[in-house]
Scaffold this active site. Structure first.
Site, PDB file in Angstrom:
ATOM      1  N   GLY A 170       0.830  -1.206   0.000  1.00 14.58           N
ATOM      2  CA  GLY A 170       0.000   0.000   0.000  1.00 14.58           C
ATOM      3  C   GLY A 170       0.861   1.252   0.000  1.00 14.58           C
ATOM      4  N   TRP A 224       2.380   1.609  -3.367  1.00 13.97           N
ATOM      5  CA  TRP A 224       1.372   2.057  -4.334  1.00 13.97           C
ATOM      6  C   TRP A 224       1.309   3.592  -4.345  1.00 13.97           C
ATOM      7  CZ3 TRP A 224      -3.000   5.102  -3.943  1.00 13.97           C
ATOM      8  CH2 TRP A 224      -3.867   5.083  -5.033  1.00 13.97           C
ATOM      9  N   HIS A 225       1.478   4.184  -3.162  1.00 14.27           N
ATOM     10  CA  HIS A 225       1.375   5.643  -3.087  1.00 14.27           C
ATOM     11  C   HIS A 225       2.539   6.348  -3.743  1.00 14.27           C
ATOM     12  CE1 HIS A 225      -1.867   4.979  -0.174  1.00 14.27           C
ATOM     13  NE2 HIS A 225      -2.240   6.199  -0.490  1.00 14.27           N
ATOM     14  N   GLY A 226       3.678   5.731  -3.757  1.00 13.40           N
ATOM     15  CA  GLY A 226       4.816   6.405  -4.383  1.00 13.40           C
ATOM     16  C   GLY A 226       6.052   5.539  -4.374  1.00 13.40           C
ATOM     17  N   PHE A 245       0.312  10.194  -7.340  1.00 16.88           N
ATOM     18  CA  PHE A 245       0.371   8.756  -7.066  1.00 16.88           C
ATOM     19  C   PHE A 245      -0.190   7.956  -8.230  1.00 16.88           C
ATOM     20  CE2 PHE A 245      -0.473  10.720  -2.758  1.00 16.88           C
ATOM     21  CZ  PHE A 245       0.870  10.934  -2.552  1.00 16.88           C
TER      22      PHE A 245
END
Lengths: 373, 467
Positions: B323, B326-328, B467
Site C-alpha cells: 500500500g 502504491w502511493h509512491g 500517485f
C-alpha cells in the site's frame, strides 16, 4: 447512494408517482437556480472588475488604476511628439534610468527612453513597430536592455500591453491565445476583485490613495522621488529594498528550467526587423546588485539561464550583426554597488558607466567606427 | 485537466453534460462521446499516455472475455496472469523502474558490487495507479465469478476512462458499477443531478477554500524542516494532515458529484477518518476504496486475520508495505506503509488480548489521530532524513520556538488550522449531511461555486495526482 438530500423514492404507485413528479420538479428548479446563481454571480464580478479595471488590463478608464501604466504614458508621448527621437531605449523598469541626455552627449543622437514595466520581447517588437507606423520609418538606433527572467515561460507577458491598443495591435498575431484569454480569466479572479474593491475605495476617498513615489521626466527617465531624496539626505537604507527584490526574483526565477522558445523566436524576429531596417542596435543584459547576484546564483538557476541567453545573443550577433554586452556583474562596467535603489534598479552613475562601456566596447569591436550595419 | 480549472468547469463539463443528456441520443453514441471526452480530459495533461490507457483497456477486456468463455482452469488462470502481468508491468515500468534502479545502485555502491545501472527518467502517467487497479479488479472479479464481462469494448472503455474517477479515484470496481453500466439511464433524474451538484460544489469548497488555504500557510514551513522546532513542527504536521484530507476528500466528493451528474453512483471514499477510534477503523474510513481493494484482493487471499497472530501481522505488513509502495516509488512511502503495518499489527494483537476494551472513544481517537499525524510526516517528507528532522523537532529535541506567533504563522494561521481541525474531528461528513432543495439553498450553492471559481487564479493540482 449519498445521503446529502432527503429524496422521495420512486414508485409505481400513482400517489407516489405524483410525489415523485413534485420532487423531480423541485430538484430541477434547484439545478437551474444553482446554475443561474453561479453564472449570474460570475458575470456580476466580471462586469465589476471590467469597469473598475484596477490593474489596467482593459481599455476602460472610469477609475484610476492601482499600478503605473507606463505603456500608455510612453505611447502618448510618442504620439504627441512632433519630432521623432532618432534613437529609443527599450527594456523594463531596469533601463528606465538610461538618460537620453547622457546618450546624446556620448553618441550625438537624440534618444527617448521607452522602457516599460515588465517588458519582454513582445514589448520590444510592439514599440518598434508602433514607432515605424507613427513616424513612417524605423528608429536609427536602439539601446535594448534584456532581463534574464523575462525569457521564462512562467513569467507571462504583461497584460498592460493588451490594454494599450496602439501596441497590442502591433503584436496581436504573435500573441498566444492564452494571453488573449487571460484578461477574461482575470476578470473572474479573487485577486482582481480585491484590487477592484481597493481601487474603488481610493476613488471614493482620494485621500486614502497612496501618493505615487515615482514620475517620469519628459525624455522618459524614471525619478524615484522618495529614495532619491533620501539618497540626497544620506538617510537611504537599501537593505529592505534588497530583501524585497531577493524574495521577488527568487520567486520569479523558481522553476525557470529553460529559456522560452516562443520569446526567443520573437527576439530573433525583432533583430531581423532591425537588420532589415538597418537600425543600429546595442544590446546588454541588465545589471544586478552584487548581493542579489550572489543570492540568485546560490538559490536559483539564474546563472545557467543567463549563460544560455549569452549563447543565444552570440548566435544572433553573428546572424544579425548587432553589438552586445553582459552587465549582470557590476565589475563588467566598473559599477558601484552604492548606486542602486534596490537589487535590480541602478541609478544614473551606474547607467552612465554602462553607456560608456557599451559604446567604448563597440568602438573597439568595430575598429573605431560607431555604425554597426 | 483539473476539476478546479476554468477550461474544465466553464467549457468541458457543460458541453459533456449537454451531450450526455441530449434527448433521444442512442446509448452507444452517448457512451462513445463520454469515452472520447474522457480521453480528451486525460490527454489534456499529456496526450502521449492515452495509448497506454487504450492498451490497459484492450488487454483487460480481452482477458475478461477469455476468462469468462473458458471452462479450462489453467487457461482461465493464464488469462488472469496475462492481465496481472500487463497491469503490474505497466506500473512497474513507469512507476518503479527508476526507484528500483536507484535503490540497487545505492546498495551496489555500498557493497562495492560494481558499476551502476542507468536510472531511467520516466514521466509517471497521471492516474496509472488508479486505472490499473480498476482494470485488475475487472478480470479478478470475472475470474471469481463476482462479475460478468462488459457488454462491449465501448462499455468497458467508458468504465475505465470515465473522467470523474480516472485520475485520482475513487477506485470504482467493475462489480460496483456493473449493473449501472448495463442500464444507463436515458432521462435525467433531477434529484440525482441536484445531489451531484451539491457533492461537486462542497468537494470543490473542500479543495479550493480549505485545502489550498491551509497549504498556503503550511507549505513554507515544509520547505526547510531543519528550521522547525516543537511548535512550528507540530503546526506544519497538523496543517498537512488537514490539507491532505480536504484535498483528497474534496477530489473524491467532486468525482462522486460528477458521477451523479452523469447518472452513476460511485462508492464513498472518506468517512470522517480522523474521527476513528483505532487504526483499523481509520483504514476503514480513509481512502476506503483502496483499503477495501487491498483487503479483498490481497489481505484476504493471503489468509487475512484468521490464521493466528503472527500470520496476521505478516499479512498486515505485506499489505501495508505494498500500500505504501502504491502511493509512491520512494523509501518514505515504504516506511510510511510499514509504519501503518506496525500500528495495525499492534492493534490486532491488543484486540486479541482484549486490552483495548476499557479505552474510552475520545482517548482512542486522540491516540489514533496523533499516530496518523506522525505517519503523514513520513508521507510528506522528501527524504527519510527530512522526516527524521521533522519528527525529532515534533518530539521537542530541537528546542521550543521562542516566537510563538511566528511558529504558528500568526493569528490567521492558527485560526485556519483550528477551524479545519474542528471540522475534521467533530463535524459530520458530506455523506451524512441533509440539505433541503429550495431556492435559497440553490442560490447558496451557485454562489459558493462562483466563489470557488474566483479562487482558481493559481494552478493547484490535487496531491493524489502524483500517485
Amino acid at each position: 447512494m449519498p445521503q446529502l438530500l432527503d429524496t422521495v423514492p420512486a414508485s409505481t404507485d400513482g400517489g407516489m408517482e405524483n410525489k415523485s413528479d413534485v420532487s423531480q420538479h423541485r430538484a430541477r428548479r434547484f439545478c437551474f437556480v444553482a446554475t443561474a446563481s453561479f453564472v449570474g454571480m460570475l458575470a456580476m464580478v466580471a462586469g465589476f472588475n471590467f469597469l473598475v479595471n484596477p490593474l489596467a488590463e482593459y481599455n476602460t478608464q472610469l477609475v484610476s488604476p492601482l499600478i503605473p501604466t507606463t505603456r500608455r504614458e510612453k505611447v502618448d508621448y510618442l504620439q504627441r511628439a512632433t519630432a521623432a527621437p532618432e534613437g529609443i531605449v527599450l527594456g523594463s523598469s531596469r533601463v528606465m534610468k538610461f538618460e537620453p541626455r547622457y546618450l546624446y552627449e556620448v553618441t550625438g543622437t537624440n534618444f527617448y527612453n521607452a522602457g516599460v514595466n515588465y517588458a519582454d520581447p513582445y514589448d520590444y517588437l510592439a514599440i518598434v513597430r508602433f514607432y515605424r507606423r507613427r513616424y513612417g520609418r524605423a528608429p536609427a538606433t536602439i539601446v535594448l536592455g534584456l532581463d534574464v527572467p523575462s525569457f521564462s515561460d512562467a513569467v507571462d507577458t504583461d497584460l498592460r500591453l493588451g490594454s494599450t491598443p496602439e501596441l497590442f495591435r502591433e503584436v496581436a498575431d504573435d500573441l498566444a491565445m492564452q494571453y488573449r484569454l487571460r484578461p477574461y480569466r482575470d476578470a473572474i479572479s479573487w485577486d482582481q476583485t480585491k484590487q477592484s474593491l481597493r481601487s474603488l475605495v481610493f476613488q471614493v476617498r482620494p485621500s486614502s490613495r497612496p501618493h505615487s513615489l515615482v514620475h517620469f521626466t519628459d525624455d522618459g527617465v524614471l525619478v524615484y522621488e522618495d529614495r532619491e531624496q533620501q539618497l540626497h539626505d544620506g538617510t537611504f537604507d537599501i537593505t529592505p529594498h534588497l530583501d524585497y527584490t531577493k524574495s521577488e526574483y527568487e520567486q520569479r526565477v523558481r522553476g525557470f528550467s529553460e529559456l522560452s522558445k516562443r520569446k526567443l523566436d520573437l527576439l530573433r524576429k525583432f533583430f531581423k526587423s532591425c537588420e532589415t531596417d538597418r537600425v543600429e542596435v546595442h544590446v546588454f543584459i541588465t545589471t544586478l546588485h552584487p548581493q542579489l547576484a550572489d543570492h540568485l546564483s546560490t538559490t536559483t538557476s539564474y546563472n545557467e539561464r543567463r549563460a544560455e541567453l549569452c549563447c543565444v545573443l552570440d548566435e544572433c550577433q553573428r546572424e544579425f550583426g548587432f553589438h552586445w554586452r553582459d552587465f549582470s556583474d557590476i565589475e563588467s562596467y566598473c559599477g558601484d554597488q552604492r548606486d542602486f535603489v534596490d537589487g535590480v534598479h541602478p541609478l544614473e552613475p551606474n547607467t552612465r558607466k554602462m553607456i560608456d562601456t557599451l559604446w567604448e566596447s563597440c568602438r573597439q569591436d568595430h575598429g573605431g567606427g560607431s555604425a554597426l550595419q | 485537466m483539473l476539476f478546479n480549472s476554468y477550461e474544465f468547469l466553464l467549457i468541458f463539463l457543460p458541453l459533456v453534460l449537454c451531450v450526455w443528456w441530449f434527448p433521444r441520443l442512442d446509448v452507444r453514441w452517448r457512451l462513445a462521446i463520454l469515452t472520447a471526452s474522457s480521453y480528451l480530459f486525460y490527454g489534456w495533461w499529456d496526450y502521449r499516455f492515452v495509448p497506454l490507457l487504450w492498451l490497459s483497456t484492450w488487454g483487460d477486456y480481452v482477458a475478461g472475455n477469455q476468462i469468462n468463455r473458458s471452462q479450462v482452469p489453467w487457461r482461465r488462470r493464464g488469462w488472469l496472469l496475462f492481465s496481472m502481468t500487463l497491469n503490474l508491468g505497466l506500473l512497474a515500468f513507469f512507476k518503479y523502474l527508476g526507484f528500483f534502479a536507484e535503490s540497487w545502485n545505492a546498495l551496489a555502491q555500498w557493497q562495492q558490487w560494481g558499476g551502476p545501472f542507468p536510472v531511467p527518467k520516466l514521466v509517471l502517467p497521471v492516474g496509472i495507479s488508479f486505472y490499473t487497479f480498476q482494470t485488475m479488479s475487472y478480470t479478478i472479479d470475472i475470474y471469481r465469478g463476482a462479475a460478468r464481462p462488459a457488454r462491449s469494448l465501448l462499455h468497458f472503455a467508458a468504465y475505465v476512462s470515465m473522467f470523474p474517477q480516472l485520475i485520482a479515484g475513487p477506485i470504482v470496481r467493475y462489480s460496483d458499477i456493473e449493473d449501472q453500466m448495463r442500464a444507463i439511464p436515458c432521462r435525467c433524474d433531477w434529484n440525482v443531478m441536484a445531489r451531484g451538484i451539491m457533492f461537486f460544489v462542497l468537494g470543490m469548497c473542500q479543495k479550493v477554500l480549505l485545502a489550498d488555504t491551509i497549504a498556503a500557510v503550511c507549505d513554507p514551513l515544509w520547505r526547510d524542516p531543519a528550521r522547525l522546532q516543537l511548535l512550528s513542527a507540530w503546526f506544519a504536521a497538523l496543517g498537512y494532515t488537514c490539507q491532505l484530507y480536504f484535498d483528497f476528500a474534496g477530489y473524491s466528493n467532486m468525482a462522486v458529484g460528477l458521477g451523479l451528474m452523469l447518472g452513476f453512483s460511485f462508492p464513498q471514499n472518506f468517512d470522517s477518518p480522523y474521527q476513528a477510534a483505532n487504526i483499523a477503523e481509520f483504514w476503514r474510513r480513509w481512502h476506503m476504496t483502496l483499503s477495501f481493494w487491498l483487503r479483498d484482493y490481497l489481505f484476504i487471499p493471503l489468509g487475512g486475520s484468521r490464521a493466528g497472530s503472527l500470520l496476521t501481522a505478516r499479512n498486515l505488513f505485506i499489505v501495508m508495505f505494498l500500500g505504501g509502495l502504491w502511493h509512491g516509488a520512494g523509501w518514505t512511502f515504504v516506511c510510511w506503509g510499514l509504519y501503518h503495518g506496525l500500528l495495525l499489527a499492534i492493534h490486532a494483537a491488543l484486540r486479541r488480548t482484549k486490552t483495548l476494551e476499557g479505552m474510552s472513544r475520545p482517548v482512542g481517537t486522540m491516540i489514533t489521530f496523533i499516530s496518523v499525524v506522525v505517519g503523514w510526516v513520513l508521507f510528506r517528507s522528501p527524504s527519510l532524513s527530512a522526516a527524521g528532522t521533522m519528527i525529532t523537532a515534533m518530539a521537542g529535541c530541537r528546542g521550543i520556538d521562542k516566537n510563538l506567533e511566528q511558529a504558528v504563522c500568526g493569528v490567521w494561521g492558527i485560526a485556519v488550522l483550528g477551524i479545519l481541525l474542528g471540522v475534521c474531528l467533530r463535524m459530520p461528513n458530506m455523506w451524512r449531511i441533509s440539505v433541503g432543495l429550495n431556492f435559497y439553498s440553490a442560490a447558496a450553492f451557485g454562489a459558493l461555486m462562483a466563489f470557488c471559481v474566483l479562487r482558481f487564479s493559481q494552478l493547484s493540482p490535487f496531491l493524489y495526482f502524483q500517485f
